[in-house]
Design an enzyme around this catalytic site. Structure first.
Site, short mmCIF file in Angstrom:
data_model
loop_
_atom_site.label_atom_id
_atom_site.label_comp_id
_atom_site.label_asym_id
_atom_site.label_seq_id
_atom_site.Cartn_x
_atom_site.Cartn_y
_atom_site.Cartn_z
N CYS A 2 0.83 -1.21 0.00
CA CYS A 2 0.00 0.00 0.00
C CYS A 2 0.86 1.26 0.00
O CYS A 2 2.00 1.25 0.47
CB CYS A 2 -0.93 0.00 1.21
SG CYS A 2 -2.29 1.18 1.06
N ASP A 11 -6.57 -3.86 11.28
CA ASP A 11 -5.42 -2.97 11.41
C ASP A 11 -5.20 -2.59 12.87
O ASP A 11 -6.07 -2.80 13.72
CB ASP A 11 -5.67 -1.69 10.59
CG ASP A 11 -4.41 -0.92 10.24
OD1 ASP A 11 -3.32 -1.35 10.63
OD2 ASP A 11 -4.54 0.12 9.57
#
Length: 218
Positions: free
Chosen positions: A10, A133
């Protein structure tokens, strides 16, 4: 990489990083649209990067509490395969965006302790995937990409009705342990493969994919 761990790199910001991530074996390439992030992309820059992604790899747009107009402007110009919602979007908002834009949606949920786990189940009912996360500190400027991990034992053995991805403080040095402890089949990394904020390091990306059990392409 169908028989191995799927890796998402990412926060890609350059043609060289996109090419390297694809060549090394990433399954998902993530682009950030959040001005406070050092990985933020303007739409035309993102368009050029996304157009260079080889077929078969998922192009993911990370947004944070974006409104419909911002998402329309983004998706009108950038060929995206999946939306990643990394803000305070409710399950209702996730469902609304899925219906409106016709794209798969991955919802990020921050975890710090057991009290955060019900939100994962709530979002798993409406999202196509969930991203588990680390919950950012209250004073953090960014909702992710902070290089923080959480106690992986909190989700050991837990499963949801949709595919899920582990994120938060993963590095080439700890990703194998994280996978072994949680059973994750998909992992996400950003700052853990950077030489500086927003600058991906090809060697670190290769080491991460190899350590995760993903198959490095040559």
């Amino acid at each position: 990489m169908s028989d191995s761990i799927r890796v998402k790199i990412c926060g890609l910001t350059s043609p060289a990083a996109v090419e390297a991530a694809a060549r090394l074996g990433a399954s998902y390439l993530g682009f950030v649209f959040f001005p406070r992030s050092p990985r933020h992309l303007e739409i035309e820059t993102a368009r050029a990067l996304a157009m260079a992604v080889p077929p078969g790899l998922a192009k993911v747009a990370l947004t944070v509490d974006a409104d419909d107009a911002a998402l329309e402007a983004l998706l009108d110009r950038v060929p995206i395969d999946m939306l990643q919602l990394h803000g305070h979007e409710s399950p209702d908002r996730v469902a609304e965006l899925r219906a409106r834009f016709g794209l798969p949606v991955m919802k990020a949920v921050g975890v710090a302790d057991e009290a955060d786990l019900p939100a994962l189940a709530d979002h798993a009912r409406v999202a196509d995937q969930i991203l588990v996360d680390a919950k950012p500190p209250k004073d953090a400027a960014l909702p992710g990409g902070n290089g923080l991990a959480f106690d992986w034992r909190l989700i050991a053995g837990r499963r949801w009705p949709v595919p899920w991805m582990l994120a938060g403080g993963l590095t080439p040095g700890n990703v194998a342990e994280a996978i072994a402890l949680t059973g994750a089949q998909q992992v996400d990394v950003s700052s853990g493969v950077e030489s500086a904020p927003g600058v991906k390091d090809e060697a670190l990306m290769g080491r991460f994919i190899a350590a995760a059990g993903g198959k490095e392409r040559t």
